[in-house]
Design an enzyme around this catalytic site. Sequence first.
Site, PDB file in Angstrom:
ATOM      1  N   ASP A  21      -5.313  10.063  14.074  1.00  0.00           N
ATOM      2  CA  ASP A  21      -5.547   9.772  12.661  1.00  0.00           C
ATOM      3  C   ASP A  21      -6.381   8.505  12.496  1.00  0.00           C
ATOM      4  O   ASP A  21      -6.032   7.610  11.741  1.00  0.00           O
ATOM      5  CB  ASP A  21      -4.194   9.635  11.947  1.00  0.00           C
ATOM      6  CG  ASP A  21      -4.348   9.743  10.443  1.00  0.00           C
ATOM      7  OD1 ASP A  21      -5.444  10.148   9.978  1.00  0.00           O
ATOM      8  OD2 ASP A  21      -3.392   9.418   9.728  1.00  0.00           O
ATOM      9  N   GLY A  46       0.977   5.223   1.717  1.00  0.00           N
ATOM     10  CA  GLY A  46       0.400   6.159   2.668  1.00  0.00           C
ATOM     11  C   GLY A  46       1.119   7.478   2.557  1.00  0.00           C
ATOM     12  O   GLY A  46       2.027   7.644   1.740  1.00  0.00           O
ATOM     13  N   GLY A  47       0.694   8.409   3.347  1.00  0.00           N
ATOM     14  CA  GLY A  47       1.304   9.720   3.319  1.00  0.00           C
ATOM     15  C   GLY A  47       2.784   9.684   3.697  1.00  0.00           C
ATOM     16  O   GLY A  47       3.580  10.487   3.228  1.00  0.00           O
ATOM     17  N   PHE A  48       3.144   8.731   4.537  1.00  0.00           N
ATOM     18  CA  PHE A  48       4.538   8.669   4.984  1.00  0.00           C
ATOM     19  C   PHE A  48       5.440   7.978   3.973  1.00  0.00           C
ATOM     20  O   PHE A  48       6.645   8.104   4.022  1.00  0.00           O
ATOM     21  CB  PHE A  48       4.641   7.889   6.306  1.00  0.00           C
ATOM     22  CG  PHE A  48       3.946   8.584   7.444  1.00  0.00           C
ATOM     23  CD1 PHE A  48       4.077   9.959   7.617  1.00  0.00           C
ATOM     24  CD2 PHE A  48       3.170   7.875   8.331  1.00  0.00           C
ATOM     25  CE1 PHE A  48       3.440  10.587   8.675  1.00  0.00           C
ATOM     26  CE2 PHE A  48       2.538   8.506   9.383  1.00  0.00           C
ATOM     27  CZ  PHE A  48       2.654   9.862   9.557  1.00  0.00           C
ATOM     28  N   GLY A  49       4.852   7.137   3.137  1.00  0.00           N
ATOM     29  CA  GLY A  49       5.679   6.395   2.190  1.00  0.00           C
ATOM     30  C   GLY A  49       4.998   5.090   1.807  1.00  0.00           C
ATOM     31  O   GLY A  49       3.840   4.849   2.156  1.00  0.00           O
ATOM     32  N   GLY A  97       0.826  -1.207   0.000  1.00  0.00           N
ATOM     33  CA  GLY A  97       0.000   0.000   0.000  1.00  0.00           C
ATOM     34  C   GLY A  97       0.852   1.245   0.000  1.00  0.00           C
ATOM     35  O   GLY A  97       2.087   1.187   0.044  1.00  0.00           O
ATOM     36  N   LYS A 118       7.211  -0.375   6.285  1.00  0.00           N
ATOM     37  CA  LYS A 118       6.833   0.953   5.808  1.00  0.00           C
ATOM     38  C   LYS A 118       8.091   1.787   5.680  1.00  0.00           C
ATOM     39  O   LYS A 118       8.780   2.053   6.664  1.00  0.00           O
ATOM     40  CB  LYS A 118       5.858   1.573   6.813  1.00  0.00           C
ATOM     41  CG  LYS A 118       5.458   2.995   6.468  1.00  0.00           C
ATOM     42  CD  LYS A 118       4.422   3.520   7.452  1.00  0.00           C
ATOM     43  CE  LYS A 118       3.020   3.175   6.999  1.00  0.00           C
ATOM     44  NZ  LYS A 118       1.975   3.864   7.781  1.00  0.00           N
ATOM     45  N   VAL A 148       4.421   0.947   1.585  1.00  0.00           N
ATOM     46  CA  VAL A 148       4.469  -0.195   2.505  1.00  0.00           C
ATOM     47  C   VAL A 148       4.744  -1.453   1.683  1.00  0.00           C
ATOM     48  O   VAL A 148       4.070  -1.709   0.689  1.00  0.00           O
ATOM     49  CB  VAL A 148       3.133  -0.351   3.265  1.00  0.00           C
ATOM     50  CG1 VAL A 148       3.229  -1.492   4.257  1.00  0.00           C
ATOM     51  CG2 VAL A 148       2.776   0.940   3.973  1.00  0.00           C
TER      52      VAL A 148
END
Length: 768
Positions: free
Chosen positions: A699, A583-586, A581, A601, A588
């Site tokens: 979140d 996400g905003g952080f990077g 997947g 992640k 996965v």
Amino acid sequence: MMANSLYSLFLLLGILSFLAPVLGQDQSEFTSIDCGLPENSNYTEKSTGINYISDANFIDSGVSKTVSPQDKTTHQQYFTYLRSFPNGTRNCYRINVVTSATRYLIRTSFLYGNYDGLNKLPQFDIYLGVHFWDTVKFTNSSLSKNYEIIHTPSLDYIHICMVNKGTGTPFISVIEMRILNNATYTTKKPSTSLALFRRYKDDPYDRIWEPYWDNKWTQLSSRLGNDDLIQNDFKPPAVVMETAATPRNVTASLDFNWEIDDETEHQYYFYLHFAELQKLGANQTRSFNTTINDVTWNAALQLKYHKVHTRNTLTGPWLLTKRGHISLIRTQSSTLPPIINALEIYFAKDFSELETQKNDVDAVTNIKRAYRMDSRNWEGDPCAPIAYKWQGVECSSFDGFLRITSLNLSSSGLTGHIPADISKLTMLKSLDLSDNGLSGNIPSFLAQMQSLEYLNLANNNLSGSISNELLQKQSDGQLSLSVGQNPNLCASTSCNQQTNDTRKKNNNATITVVASIAGILLLLVIVEAVIIFRLKKQYASTTIFGKRRNSMKGSQLESKQRQYSFNEVVKMTNNFDKILGRGGFGKVYHGFIEDIQVAVKMLSLSSVQGYQQFVAEVKLLMRVYHRNLTSLIGYCNEKTNIGLIYEYMANGNLDEHLSGKNDKEKSLNWEDRLRIALDAAQGLEYLHNGCKPPIIHRDVKCSNILLNEKFHAKLADFGLSKCFAADSDTHVSTIVAGTPGYLDPEYVFNTLILIIRLINGRNSCADT
Ligand SMILES: *[C@@H]1O[C@H](CO)[C@@H](O)[C@H](O)[C@H]1NC(C)=O
Ligand SMILES: *[C@@H]1O[C@H](CO)[C@@H](O)[C@H](O)[C@H]1NC(C)=O
Ligand SMILES: *[C@@H]1O[C@H](CO)[C@@H](O)[C@H](O)[C@H]1NC(C)=O
Ligand SMILES: *[C@@H]1O[C@H](CO)[C@@H](O)[C@H](O)[C@H]1NC(C)=O
Ligand SMILES: *[C@@H]1O[C@H](CO)[C@@H](O)[C@H](O)[C@H]1NC(C)=O
Ligand SMILES: *[C@@H]1O[C@H](CO)[C@@H](O)[C@H](O)[C@H]1NC(C)=O
Ligand SMILES: *[C@@H]1O[C@H](CO)[C@@H](O)[C@H](O)[C@H]1NC(C)=O
Ligand SMILES: *[C@@H]1O[C@H](CO)[C@@H](O)[C@H](O)[C@H]1NC(C)=O
Ligand SMILES: *[C@@H]1O[C@H](CO)[C@@H](O)[C@H](O)[C@H]1NC(C)=O
Ligand SMILES: *[C@@H]1O[C@H](CO)[C@@H](O)[C@H](O)[C@H]1NC(C)=O
């Protein structure tokens, strides 16, 4: 009348010495157990006058059965009942009425008597403790079999075990134990006789004398009372000695032959009982030599009238293979042929296998009782023989005994407290009690167990807190400790002092779950889980420990450092092969650490605000574990390569399931949805009330609620907001500006209200 049947028996080596004669039977030295007899009943067997008791106090397994009506009437009463063992490979009696260091004649008897109506003769093994005793075989449903052994128990109990070899259901009819005069009957066991009857009240050892006959023989007899017989220490009863065999052909020898089943050499002991039954005239003599396998045993013997003489193997056993042959040969000068009145033959069995040390046996037996481990077939010696050792038990030998070094009761449905008997397993290195329903506190003795290196208490219902001693051992690297997934267990050191405090202060935090079901047949099922957290308190600052977190996945990850190099991460993810997947952080990625699936992640550098903070926070998060929070297994912090390694969640996130984005086949039913809502709520509750300092998620949204293979929900991405810029598409707005990852000590937090609304069908989810 003549007799002899050769038993395959065993005996212990020993030296005979002579004790005062014992007259008659002293039943106080007899233990006579009628297997299968109803509990608490007892009776006196008419033919012998011996009292038989039920076996109920000596065994937990098996079922009571009775032989067929015909066999009931034609046998002694003790053959009526039997105990049959349809379940389990090894079933054992634990006979705890023995005196250690005392020599016993132990006899087990079996009469099939078509008790199961199958008319199929079973065959199975019997063990005395850890030692193979014999294979029980039958030739006829109505013929009983006896197996006897002379044994000196080293402990104050013995195990008698029936082992299923896949050739019929084991059973047992009778167990009898007779104390032998420990000096006199040092190394032998009775097997044969020349008498018609089998057992005699005036046999102080309750030997069974089997009649034996050969057509080449003729019988001598002379009525004898016990008073007429001049006894020796073997005390063959008068009724056994009053008949003797002699060859019809005066010049012929008197012979006994038998086959020895296997090729190995056996140590044989012989006890030949003689008494002259004729008054010899002046010109008559009877003298004969004895040979064993054609080797002269001892020289010519002359008997005295009515005086028992026993020719025995005092100087040591005969080593025989394949066949045995005893021959009594008339000497030249003798006018009469040889005679023999009774005969006992034994062979020695090697009983040198190690047994489990008594304290360990007692402790683990108590654990078995406390936990009702019947389903595990925990029977007999816990460690030996190796083929039948208890499931979940591992042992090593120390000082001539086996000691339990590992106990694995994982997934055994255990409930109640962790029993104190575990502390008696002093050599225990590994204890796995994971995946049970254990409750109560973690007992303090666990920290005192010197040998303990691995302790897994994960996924139970333990409560309270973990002692500082245990945490200390863990941080010293002496102990690998897993305590995850105990919802009521406070995992951090701080709670040792502050649990009560914190809990009280947080009592005004309320959880309300409102569930409403609209419509009976319906399309619309709405769950509203309303979780209200009110955190109004100021918290004292606490030290953040940099301890290694314990994986919920067991030992494999345990021994690893939590910090992984970038190279390791590359290997783990197979060079970032599979993306799970974004996400905003990077991104996965999917990966493996020693067969265990993980989600890795990788963070974009820009999202990380500072290495020091990152490490401190990650270490804190690795200490948070709860069954509704995804576990952080490790991290990578190498220059620009920064990553977090999480447990892998097989069913992705909730958002995918609700929105249908990923075409997931399984649509969630009402039960799943309710459970997911509760799981998420419990995860949040733990973050807020179970963690010190509390962690605010900030979140919460469907894509941060992950589902494992059983569709249990776990929250992801909690606590990251302090060091990381917020994910872009946040549903829940952060009330606190700045860096509210876990709650700042000085911080006064407002109320956060979270509503998860799960709507059946494809629809959107969380809104606040
Ligand atoms: C045998 O049973 C009787 C009662 O039926 C009881 O009083 C006695 O104590 C029992 N004896 C033994 C040895 O169990
Ligand atoms: C044997 O196992 C079955 C099924 O597990 C059980 O129903 C039965 O009661 C057991 N029998 C005995 C004698 O333990
Ligand atoms: C078993 O023994 C009984 C009694 O000794 C005898 O009547 C019967 O014929 C025997 N059965 C077989 C199959 O040998
Ligand atoms: C024989 O048994 C008695 C008591 O039963 C015991 O005191 C004695 O020490 C034993 N002797 C030997 C040689 O084991
Ligand atoms: C008696 O035994 C001897 C020696 O074994 C033998 O030579 C002789 O033939 C036997 N006599 C009879 C009648 O069997
Ligand atoms: C032994 O002596 C008796 C008489 O006392 C006699 O009848 C018999 O024949 C003698 N037997 C032998 C073998 O000498
Ligand atoms: C009996 O034993 C003695 C002494 O060992 C020996 O001299 C004699 O030959 C033996 N007799 C027989 C018949 O074997
Ligand atoms: C305990 O047994 C379970 C299977 O029943 C196994 O998965 C686990 O790894 C074992 N634990 C240890 C410490 O060997
Ligand atoms: C877990 O323990 C708590 C008490 O600490 C009890 O209220 C709860 O019912 C237990 N849960 C289960 C599943 O046994
Ligand atoms: C928590 O407080 C209760 C009473 O409020 C007390 O009985 C209990 O021992 C305390 N527990 C701990 C771990 O301090």
